[in-house]
Design an enzyme around this catalytic site. Structure first.
Site, mmCIF file in Angstrom:
data_model
loop_
_atom_site.group_PDB
_atom_site.id
_atom_site.type_symbol
_atom_site.label_atom_id
_atom_site.label_comp_id
_atom_site.label_asym_id
_atom_site.label_seq_id
_atom_site.Cartn_x
_atom_site.Cartn_y
_atom_site.Cartn_z
ATOM 1 N N GLU A 181 8.698 -17.883 -21.932
ATOM 2 C CA GLU A 181 7.796 -17.528 -20.832
ATOM 3 C C GLU A 181 6.329 -17.463 -21.241
ATOM 4 O OE1 GLU A 181 8.964 -13.677 -22.799
ATOM 5 O OE2 GLU A 181 10.017 -15.503 -22.185
ATOM 6 N N HIS A 200 11.124 -18.515 -14.457
ATOM 7 C CA HIS A 200 11.310 -17.372 -15.349
ATOM 8 C C HIS A 200 10.815 -16.117 -14.641
ATOM 9 C CE1 HIS A 200 11.303 -14.774 -18.861
ATOM 10 N NE2 HIS A 200 11.953 -15.716 -19.524
ATOM 11 N N LYS A 247 13.082 -21.163 -30.298
ATOM 12 C CA LYS A 247 12.579 -20.020 -31.064
ATOM 13 C C LYS A 247 12.054 -20.507 -32.413
ATOM 14 C CE LYS A 247 14.322 -17.134 -27.941
ATOM 15 N NZ LYS A 247 13.527 -16.216 -27.111
ATOM 16 N N ASN A 279 0.808 -1.221 0.000
ATOM 17 C CA ASN A 279 0.000 0.000 0.000
ATOM 18 C C ASN A 279 0.838 1.266 0.000
ATOM 19 O OD1 ASN A 279 -2.737 0.935 0.019
ATOM 20 N ND2 ASN A 279 -2.388 1.697 2.093
ATOM 21 N N HIS A 308 16.313 -16.868 -13.880
ATOM 22 C CA HIS A 308 17.015 -15.977 -14.798
ATOM 23 C C HIS A 308 17.542 -14.764 -14.032
ATOM 24 C CE1 HIS A 308 15.483 -17.709 -18.742
ATOM 25 N NE2 HIS A 308 14.891 -18.430 -17.802
ATOM 26 N N SER A 346 20.807 -15.580 -19.628
ATOM 27 C CA SER A 346 20.045 -15.736 -20.866
ATOM 28 C C SER A 346 19.713 -14.368 -21.431
ATOM 29 C CB SER A 346 18.750 -16.518 -20.576
ATOM 30 O OG SER A 346 17.944 -16.618 -21.722
#
Length: 476
Positions: A205, A295, A176, A124, A328, A380
């Protein structure tokens, strides 16, 4: 007793109204206890707000205080439960910033709950109008509180024993493109990377269960790839299967299926998934023999601004308590943000058992982890074979060096890309063990290895001009 009588009695010891926070919560004579949770906040007050008042406001709003005096204060012992600002320290080079050191009694926090810890400390107070900006720089977690947490499911030594790999960093690769591959093609890429020499491959991720690749299909094809690569190479292989999901129930279902497939490791996005989900998953992983890769997606939203947010060293400590075997950390040399001294500081906080205060590395408090297992750092983001000497020198053995584009971008394909990275790593480890200086001789070491590996030579030629040289935003 009537309402009127009650009202009369409360008036006797209670004075309504608004008073300065510093009258109650600024206590420079206080000596912190071994059981206190200590916090270092970087405070930027609004113009005209005294440092003592701003610091006391942080202590109040993150513990027992509110904006006005309330009569129910009389029903408890505020001196026992309140947070206390016990020291103020100016920030060198900043005209209107200071570090406020605040001690919190242990009774304020639920045992074994990172969620409750952060809800109190940062839930808060960061919206408080008297402050222009606020950043939680560091925490000292007392041993008494640490002992209420399980911590990492297994830790560094147990992981090495599970995969039977010692004396070097581990090698990984993020598949990828991160989105768009079918499950079958995804599994093919995993297989090629693992048979080429990597120890792990990884879901990115944001791979969960999308229309182009449902999670169950991905898990099945990846399992086939791992079993085949293990049979061919004789090594233990793994793939970080991302079990992050929209509900905890779905997440646990995916984790259970990974176990059914005899997968060694799964993955969770701990910030977007939340600490409650992460802690539950970490407990499941320990009970069922699964390693847990973490991650840090979304971390830069929280930690990148130097004057506002939560420093990653705090998130690292929270993750170690909540539970994870890898996380990571950035690379220092790659494409992602990371000052070297600061990065080494929070890597030590993840891996070591006892870390001394060291302000040059951003460590505000000495931290004793009370033998809680360590977390393996994962480098990474924008790294390739020319970075290998620096990575081995910076991270040491207890790390995963993760080359995504630096594997899959190889001109000859995925398996040669993996081989290039494995050869570069083995060459650097051997050179280090022979006493050579990796930072000074790294280029020569890689060039020498190219004579025996055409795959490495091709990678070196492709990425010889690629550098990411930008000044770090977050420094000590």
């Amino acid at each position: 007793m009537s309402y009127a009588q009650t009202r009369t009695q409360t008036k006797a010891g209670y004075k309504a109204g608004v008073q300065d926070y510093r009258l109650t919560y600024y206590t420079p004579d206080y000596t912190p206890k071994d059981t206190d949770i200590l916090a270092a906040f970087r405070v930027t007050p609004q113009p005209g707000v005294p440092y003592e008042e701003a610091a006391a406001a942080v202590a109040a709003e993150s513990s027992t205080g509110t904006w006005t005096t309330v009569w129910t204060d009389l029903l408890t012992d505020l001196d026992r439960y309140k947070g206390r600002c016990y020291d103020i320290e100016p920030v060198p080079g900043e005209d209107n910033q200071f570090i406020a050191y605040i001690a919190y009694p242990l009774d304020l926090f639920e045992e074994g709950s990172v969620t409750n810890l952060l809800t109190s400390l940062v839930g808060n107070v960061f919206g408080f109008k008297a402050l222009k900006a606020l950043r939680l720089e560091d925490l000292r977690i007392p041993v008494a509180y640490l002992k209420t947490f399980q911590g990492p499911p297994h830790g560094i030594q147990v992981e090495r024993d599970k995969i039977n790999k010692y004396g070097r960093p581990l090698l990984g690769c993020t598949i990828k493109p991160k989105l768009g591959l079918s499950a079958k093609n995804y599994g093919r890429a995993v297989y090629e990377c693992l048979r080429g020499g990597l120890d792990f491959t990884k879901d990115d991720e944001n791979i969960n269960s999308q229309p182009f690749q449902r999670w169950r299909d991905r898990f099945l094809f990846v399992a086939d790839a791992i079993h085949k690569a293990q049979a061919e190479t004789g090594e233990v292989k793994g793939h970080y299967l991302n079990v992050t999901a929209g509900t905890c129930e779905e997440m646990m279902k995916r984790a259970a299926f990974a176990k059914e497939l005899e997968m060694p490791i799964i993955m969770h996005d701990f910030l977007t998934g939340g600490f409650t989900a992460n802690t539950s998953l970490a407990h499941y992983c320990r009970d069922n023999g699964l390693l847990l890769h973490i991650h840090r997606a979304m971390h830069a939203v929280i930690d990148r601004q130097k004057n506002h947010g939560i420093h990653f060293r705090v998130l690292s400590k929270c993750l170690r308590m909540s539970g994870g075997d890898h996380i990571h950390t950035g690379t220092v040399v790659g494409k992602l943000e990371g000052d070297k001294d600061i990065t080494l500081g929070f890597i030590d906080l993840l891996r070591e058992n006892y870390i001394e205060e060291n302000r040059s590395r951003g460590i505000y408090f000495t931290q004793d982890w009370a033998s809680m297992p360590g977390v393996m750092a994962v480098a990474s983001g924008g790294i390739h074979v020319w970075h290998m000497p620096a990575l081995v020198d910076i991270f040491g053995d207890d790390a995963v060096l993760q080359f995504g584009g630096g594997t899959l971008g190889h001109p000859w394909g995925n398996a040669p890309g993996a081989t290039a990275n494995r050869v570069a790593l083995e060459a650097c480890v051997q050179a280090r063990n022979e006493g050579r200086n990796l930072m000074r001789e790294g280029g020569d070491i890689i060039r020498e290895a190219c004579r025996w590996s055409p795959e490495l030579a091709a990678a070196c030629e492709l990425w010889k001009e690629i550098k990411f040289e930008f000044e770090a935003v977050d420094t000590v």
